[in-house]
Write a protein that holds these residues in place. Structure first.
Motif, PDB file in Angstrom:
ATOM      1  N   TYR A 183       0.854  -1.185   0.000  1.00 33.88           N
ATOM      2  CA  TYR A 183       0.000   0.000   0.000  1.00 33.88           C
ATOM      3  C   TYR A 183       0.893   1.239   0.000  1.00 33.88           C
ATOM      4  N   PHE A 184       0.749   2.075  -1.023  1.00 36.97           N
ATOM      5  CA  PHE A 184       1.580   3.264  -1.209  1.00 36.97           C
ATOM      6  C   PHE A 184       0.892   4.477  -0.592  1.00 36.97           C
ATOM      7  N   VAL A 185       1.605   5.127   0.313  1.00 36.11           N
ATOM      8  CA  VAL A 185       1.113   6.346   0.963  1.00 36.11           C
ATOM      9  C   VAL A 185       1.793   7.547   0.309  1.00 36.11           C
ATOM     10  N   PRO A 186       1.045   8.539  -0.129  1.00 35.05           N
ATOM     11  CA  PRO A 186       1.683   9.721  -0.740  1.00 35.05           C
ATOM     12  C   PRO A 186       2.537  10.459   0.272  1.00 35.05           C
ATOM     13  N   PRO A 187       3.680  11.022  -0.153  1.00 30.61           N
ATOM     14  CA  PRO A 187       4.596  11.684   0.785  1.00 30.61           C
ATOM     15  C   PRO A 187       4.125  13.089   1.158  1.00 30.61           C
ATOM     16  N   THR A 188       3.010  13.184   1.841  1.00 27.59           N
ATOM     17  CA  THR A 188       2.484  14.489   2.232  1.00 27.59           C
ATOM     18  C   THR A 188       3.213  15.059   3.440  1.00 27.59           C
ATOM     19  N   GLY A 189       3.747  14.185   4.300  1.00 30.53           N
ATOM     20  CA  GLY A 189       4.435  14.637   5.491  1.00 30.53           C
ATOM     21  C   GLY A 189       3.525  14.913   6.667  1.00 30.53           C
ATOM     22  N   HIS A 190       2.220  14.673   6.526  1.00 26.78           N
ATOM     23  CA  HIS A 190       1.278  14.976   7.617  1.00 26.78           C
ATOM     24  C   HIS A 190       0.896  13.694   8.362  1.00 26.78           C
ATOM     25  N   CYS A 191      -0.091  12.972   7.864  1.00 28.71           N
ATOM     26  CA  CYS A 191      -0.548  11.735   8.490  1.00 28.71           C
ATOM     27  C   CYS A 191      -1.377  10.976   7.457  1.00 28.71           C
ATOM     28  N   LEU A 192      -1.927   9.847   7.869  1.00 30.61           N
ATOM     29  CA  LEU A 192      -2.769   9.081   6.963  1.00 30.61           C
ATOM     30  C   LEU A 192      -4.067   9.822   6.677  1.00 30.61           C
ATOM     31  N   LYS A 249      12.082  -5.090  15.251  1.00 34.09           N
ATOM     32  CA  LYS A 249      12.906  -4.158  14.476  1.00 34.09           C
ATOM     33  C   LYS A 249      12.201  -3.728  13.201  1.00 34.09           C
ATOM     34  N   ILE A 250      11.485  -4.671  12.576  1.00 34.44           N
ATOM     35  CA  ILE A 250      10.764  -4.332  11.352  1.00 34.44           C
ATOM     36  C   ILE A 250       9.618  -3.377  11.652  1.00 34.44           C
ATOM     37  N   ARG A 251       8.873  -3.629  12.728  1.00 35.55           N
ATOM     38  CA  ARG A 251       7.747  -2.761  13.082  1.00 35.55           C
ATOM     39  C   ARG A 251       8.199  -1.347  13.396  1.00 35.55           C
ATOM     40  N   ASP A 252       9.399  -1.207  13.914  1.00 30.72           N
ATOM     41  CA  ASP A 252       9.900   0.127  14.230  1.00 30.72           C
ATOM     42  C   ASP A 252      10.185   0.938  12.982  1.00 30.72           C
ATOM     43  N   ARG A 253      10.370   0.270  11.822  1.00 30.67           N
ATOM     44  CA  ARG A 253      10.664   0.969  10.566  1.00 30.67           C
ATOM     45  C   ARG A 253       9.428   1.147   9.694  1.00 30.67           C
ATOM     46  N   ILE A 254       8.261   0.726  10.174  1.00 32.64           N
ATOM     47  CA  ILE A 254       7.024   0.885   9.408  1.00 32.64           C
ATOM     48  C   ILE A 254       6.528   2.324   9.542  1.00 32.64           C
ATOM     49  N   PRO A 255       6.101   2.926   8.432  1.00 33.37           N
ATOM     50  CA  PRO A 255       6.103   2.454   7.041  1.00 33.37           C
ATOM     51  C   PRO A 255       7.487   2.585   6.421  1.00 33.37           C
ATOM     52  N   ARG A 283       6.873   9.179   9.547  1.00 32.47           N
ATOM     53  CA  ARG A 283       6.776   7.786   9.964  1.00 32.47           C
ATOM     54  C   ARG A 283       6.159   7.666  11.355  1.00 32.47           C
ATOM     55  N   ARG A 284       6.565   8.508  12.280  1.00 35.35           N
ATOM     56  CA  ARG A 284       6.026   8.441  13.635  1.00 35.35           C
ATOM     57  C   ARG A 284       4.539   8.805  13.661  1.00 35.35           C
ATOM     58  N   ARG A 285       4.140   9.748  12.846  1.00 36.76           N
ATOM     59  CA  ARG A 285       2.721  10.106  12.793  1.00 36.76           C
ATOM     60  C   ARG A 285       1.896   8.958  12.242  1.00 36.76           C
ATOM     61  N   ILE A 286       2.408   8.282  11.229  1.00 36.08           N
ATOM     62  CA  ILE A 286       1.675   7.152  10.656  1.00 36.08           C
ATOM     63  C   ILE A 286       1.604   6.006  11.669  1.00 36.08           C
ATOM     64  N   GLN A 287       2.676   5.764  12.379  1.00 34.37           N
ATOM     65  CA  GLN A 287       2.644   4.733  13.414  1.00 34.37           C
ATOM     66  C   GLN A 287       1.611   5.048  14.487  1.00 34.37           C
ATOM     67  N   HIS A 288       1.483   6.319  14.836  1.00 29.59           N
ATOM     68  CA  HIS A 288       0.455   6.715  15.805  1.00 29.59           C
ATOM     69  C   HIS A 288      -0.948   6.472  15.243  1.00 29.59           C
ATOM     70  N   ASN A 289      -1.146   6.755  13.947  1.00 32.33           N
ATOM     71  CA  ASN A 289      -2.435   6.487  13.317  1.00 32.33           C
ATOM     72  C   ASN A 289      -2.761   4.996  13.318  1.00 32.33           C
ATOM     73  N   LEU A 290      -1.758   4.161  13.068  1.00 33.20           N
ATOM     74  CA  LEU A 290      -1.988   2.717  13.046  1.00 33.20           C
ATOM     75  C   LEU A 290      -2.402   2.200  14.417  1.00 33.20           C
ATOM     76  N   ARG A 291      -1.758   2.702  15.461  1.00 28.84           N
ATOM     77  CA  ARG A 291      -2.126   2.255  16.815  1.00 28.84           C
ATOM     78  C   ARG A 291      -3.492   2.790  17.233  1.00 28.84           C
ATOM     79  N   THR A 292      -3.788   4.038  16.865  1.00 27.30           N
ATOM     80  CA  THR A 292      -5.056   4.635  17.273  1.00 27.30           C
ATOM     81  C   THR A 292      -6.239   3.934  16.634  1.00 27.30           C
ATOM     82  N   HIS A 293      -6.121   3.580  15.360  1.00 27.54           N
ATOM     83  CA  HIS A 293      -7.238   2.992  14.625  1.00 27.54           C
ATOM     84  C   HIS A 293      -7.141   1.463  14.529  1.00 27.54           C
ATOM     85  N   CYS A 294      -6.226   0.853  15.304  1.00 30.79           N
ATOM     86  CA  CYS A 294      -6.116  -0.611  15.373  1.00 30.79           C
ATOM     87  C   CYS A 294      -5.901  -1.231  13.995  1.00 30.79           C
TER      88      CYS A 294
END
Length: 305
Positions: free
Chosen positions: A162-171, A239-245, A207-218
């Protein structure tokens, strides 16, 4: 009749033939030999891998597939002439047979042109989810037959990038709604497309913002917790999860740098190499007048996939 006299064995009673070798052992038979037998059988049959790429147009999905497998899956368009935007989402599947050092891989790539390109994207994910479930159902129906095929064609989608556009904000809300449904059906690998358009600081913040979105929305992307079978898998998956996305850079042209051909994109600042040496590595090497800029790409970061 002499009781000590035994009847000849079946092997010795058969007439010898130049075409029929005598009865002999075919080598050592043991439990440890099973691995070699399975390996030989798998090498003869080859492997099947079905991947789906999802994302808006212009994010470099086709280029990323070429970077991973060094094979063009779709015909390239004439430079300067853009393809018209699809009115509806259509699924396109292309199958190639790739061979490397005697190992054959039947690669099937399914593209989703038109996803997220419309003004009204309500339930635009239904054709994608329907296609994935249909392939699983088709494989199940073939597998439960009493007289089934010796080799069932595997058309199930093994991985969805799944390709996320590089907006720099969040999902975006569209990404969140779709990923919540998609993660329940298939293994999802989340990547930041065209990561070279972001600086290192912007990429890490994104990356950190997207990780926060993934945890918030399960949203449970690959690798899931169920793959942590032992301590070694748990350490690697952490280690892999820490580099997602994952940050990816795709390229379909080779350039000559210091006497060697590298796959990358040429800019006025230098050459951006697509392959990398480690997860999330970005380094700049002095190449005379033009430096070589190397960003984190899918090939290195998904080495454990």
């Amino acid at each position: 009749m002499d009781p000590m006299r035994r009847s000849p064995s079946p092997c010795s009673s058969r007439p010898s033939s130049p075409r029929t070798p005598p009865c002999e052992m075919l080598g050592y038979v043991g439990i440890e030999a099973m691995l070699d037998q399975l390996k030989i059988k798998a090498m003869k049959m080859g492997f099947e891998f079905n991947i789906m790429v999802v994302g808006q147009s212009g994010l470099g999905k086709s280029t990323m597939v070429y970077t991973l497998f060094k094979s063009k899956m779709w015909k390239s368009t004439i430079p300067g002439l853009g393809m018209p935007t699809p009115q509806t989402l259509k699924l396109q599947s292309v199958t190639h047979v790739i061979e490397e050092k005697g190992v054959k891989l039947k690669l099937t790539v399914t593209d989703t042109p038109g996803f997220g390109d419309q003004i009204n994207n309500d339930k635009c994910w239904d054709p994608i989810l329907g296609y994935i479930k249909e392939q699983y159902e088709r494989y199940l129906q073939e597998e439960i037959l009493i007289t089934r095929q010796r080799h069932i064609p595997d058309t199930r989608v093994h991985c969805c990038v799944y390709f996320v556009p590089p907006t720099g904000h969040c999902l975006r809300p569209l990404d969140i709604e779709f990923l919540q449904r998609l993660c329940r059906t298939v293994n999802v690998v989340l990547v930041i497309a065209r990561a070279d358009s972001l600086t290192i600081e912007e990429r890490e913040t994104f990356r950190r913002r997207i990780q926060h979105n993934l945890r918030t929305h399960c949203i449970d992307v690959y690798p899931q917790k169920c793959f942590d079978e032992d301590i070694n898998d748990r350490i690697l998956n952490s280690k892999i999860r820490d580099r997602i996305p994952f940050a990816v850079v795709g390229a379909d042209q080779e350039h000559l740098v210091n006497g060697r051909c590298v796959l990358g994109r040429k800019t006025k600042w230098g050459i951006i190499e697509a392959p990398i040496t480690g997860p999330g590595v970005r380094k700049q090497t002095d190449l005379g007048s033009s430096p070589c800029l190397q960003l984190g790409g899918l090939g290195g970061e998904l080495g454990a996939l």
